[in-house]
Design a protein around this motif. Structure first.
Motif, PDB file in Angstrom:
ATOM      1  N   GLY A 190       0.816  -1.254  -0.141  1.00 50.21           N
ATOM      2  CA  GLY A 190      -0.010  -0.022  -0.098  1.00 50.21           C
ATOM      3  C   GLY A 190       0.873   1.335  -0.202  1.00 50.21           C
ATOM      4  N   LEU A 191       1.928   1.153   0.771  1.00 49.52           N
ATOM      5  CA  LEU A 191       2.760   2.341   0.870  1.00 49.52           C
ATOM      6  C   LEU A 191       3.519   2.565  -0.386  1.00 49.52           C
ATOM      7  N   PHE A 192       3.911   1.345  -0.902  1.00 49.18           N
ATOM      8  CA  PHE A 192       4.541   1.580  -2.371  1.00 49.18           C
ATOM      9  C   PHE A 192       3.636   2.200  -3.312  1.00 49.18           C
ATOM     10  N   ASN A 193       2.397   1.636  -3.461  1.00 44.94           N
ATOM     11  CA  ASN A 193       1.270   2.389  -4.472  1.00 44.94           C
ATOM     12  C   ASN A 193       1.275   3.908  -4.085  1.00 44.94           C
ATOM     13  N   LYS A 194       1.067   4.178  -3.062  1.00 49.55           N
ATOM     14  CA  LYS A 194       0.981   5.697  -2.626  1.00 49.55           C
ATOM     15  C   LYS A 194       2.471   6.469  -3.079  1.00 49.55           C
ATOM     16  N   TRP A 195       3.489   5.756  -2.772  1.00 49.28           N
ATOM     17  CA  TRP A 195       4.773   6.278  -3.166  1.00 49.28           C
ATOM     18  C   TRP A 195       4.978   6.617  -4.496  1.00 49.28           C
ATOM     19  N   VAL A 196       4.440   5.765  -5.436  1.00 49.16           N
ATOM     20  CA  VAL A 196       4.435   5.700  -6.935  1.00 49.16           C
ATOM     21  C   VAL A 196       3.559   6.909  -7.420  1.00 49.16           C
ATOM     22  N   SER A 197       2.568   7.038  -6.894  1.00 48.85           N
ATOM     23  CA  SER A 197       1.402   8.004  -7.163  1.00 48.85           C
ATOM     24  C   SER A 197       1.913   9.543  -6.839  1.00 48.85           C
ATOM     25  N   ASP A 198       2.518   9.585  -5.552  1.00 47.10           N
ATOM     26  CA  ASP A 198       3.062  10.996  -5.118  1.00 47.10           C
ATOM     27  C   ASP A 198       4.156  11.187  -5.893  1.00 47.10           C
ATOM     28  N   ARG A 199       5.214  10.348  -6.313  1.00 50.18           N
ATOM     29  CA  ARG A 199       6.306  10.729  -7.309  1.00 50.18           C
ATOM     30  C   ARG A 199       6.043  11.089  -8.558  1.00 50.18           C
ATOM     31  N   ASP A 267       6.987   7.772   2.865  1.00 49.06           N
ATOM     32  CA  ASP A 267       6.019   8.502   2.473  1.00 49.06           C
ATOM     33  C   ASP A 267       6.419   9.798   1.941  1.00 49.06           C
ATOM     34  N   PHE A 268       6.309   9.994   0.812  1.00 51.28           N
ATOM     35  CA  PHE A 268       6.591  11.352   0.163  1.00 51.28           C
ATOM     36  C   PHE A 268       6.209  12.646   0.838  1.00 51.28           C
TER      37      PHE A 268
END
Length: 326
Positions: A190-199, A267-268
């Motif tokens: 879940g954190l990885f998916n959020k990291w991709v979206s934020d980046r 988390d970005f």
């Protein structure tokens, strides 16, 4: 997965069961490069299939992508056997591939390049070798002294110390746990998916397109890491803020002096979290493995990642080369 036949050569599937085979050869090497471990190669195979064979007493690791064979590492073995193995491996790749253009050997360390080029006392043969092959310097691995990453002393680390202090002040309820591949798996994905979206939000469009091409491979690597975490002998930590997982990092031992960080994500939007978890994990790696150095891999050609890694004042930059045919 079945064996791959290339002419008279049989290549065996590179699976989790290949760990003990490759490690017999890796243990005999003195290499600081992060790519020279079983885990580093196994977890990053995504849209590809790995195969290996013992050729001229060397462990030779191939990868099949889109029907074309390349090598993930140079032949692993004693120096006196490597050159002949390289020549034979190129012959195998040429036999399989649609064009000699596709054959290459990646992540070659400098000492192997020297051995390959200077493998004979005959000057004519040396020039013949250079006539047939092209050696290209690619990326570099960034290596740091572990105590420098823990203590962050001096003016050049002032910004890092400030970011960490702000993080601790802003998120005093943080909690660090040893990574548990079962307990933390869903939250890590879940954190990885959020990291991709934020980046992607903050990237220039042209850079984002290149970035997204590698995301499938990295997501696969994280899933493989979690699936085989204990068997791969990995170590990691996670960080929680308000009972939400906001960062994780995983590493392993490369040799007696050096450990590596394989994957790290935070988390970005949590400022200072990346700097904080990197320092805390450096402490864990030193305590667990007793190492003096930490290798964080290369920058994958991303300028922003290069700036971050250079900002930590690397103790050493280790070049990695690719060998092509002319």
């Amino acid at each position: 997965m079945a064996n791959l036949s290339v002419g008279k050569q049989q290549l065996k599937p590179f699976t989790i069961d290949s760990k003990s085979v490759i490690e017999k050869y890796l243990l005999k090497l003195s290499v600081d490069i992060s790519d020279y471990t079983f885990a580093a190669n196994y977890i990053w195979l995504a849209n590809s299939s790995g195969f290996y064979a013992i050729i001229n007493k060397c462990f030779c690791l191939f990868v099949m992508t889109g029907g074309e064979l390349t090598m993930l590492l140079p032949p692993l073995g004693k120096k006196k056997y490597i050159t002949d193995s390289i020549v034979e491996c190129f012959a195998i790749m040429n036999e399989n591939n649609s064009s000699p253009y596709y054959a290459r050997i990646d992540y070659v360390q400098e000492s192997m390049i020297e051995e390959f080029v200077q493998s004979t006392d005959e000057v004519g043969s040396m020039f013949e070798m250079l006539e047939n092959y092209l050696v290209e310097k690619k990326l570099v691995d960034y290596i740091y002294q572990v105590d420098a990453l823990i203590n962050l002393r001096g003016n050049s680390y002032h910004t890092k110390r400030t970011e960490i202090n702000k993080f601790i002040k802003s998120y005093s309820d943080y909690a660090i746990e040893t990574l548990d591949s079962t307990k933390h798996a869903d939250e890590i994905i879940g954190l990885f998916n959020k990291w991709v979206s934020d980046r992607v939000k903050y990237m220039p469009k042209e850079e984002a397109e290149v970035f997204l091409e590698g995301i499938h491979q990295e997501r696969h690597a994280i899933k493989q890491m979690l699936k085989h975490y204990e068997l791969l002998n990995l170590i990691g930590i996670v960080i929680y803020i308000n009972d939400e997982l906001k960062g994780f990092t995983v590493g392993e031992k490369i040799n007696g002096d050096t450990a590596s960080v394989i994957i790290e994500k935070t988390d970005f939007e949590v400022l200072g979290c990346a700097q904080f978890i990197f320092r805390e994990f450096s402490k864990v790696l030193k305590e667990h493995y007793g190492v003096m150095l930490i290798n964080v891999g290369d920058d994958m050609g991303f300028e922003n990642l290069k700036k971050v890694k250079m900002s930590y004042r690397p103790f050493r930059l280790i070049p990695k080369y690719t060998i092509y045919q002319k």
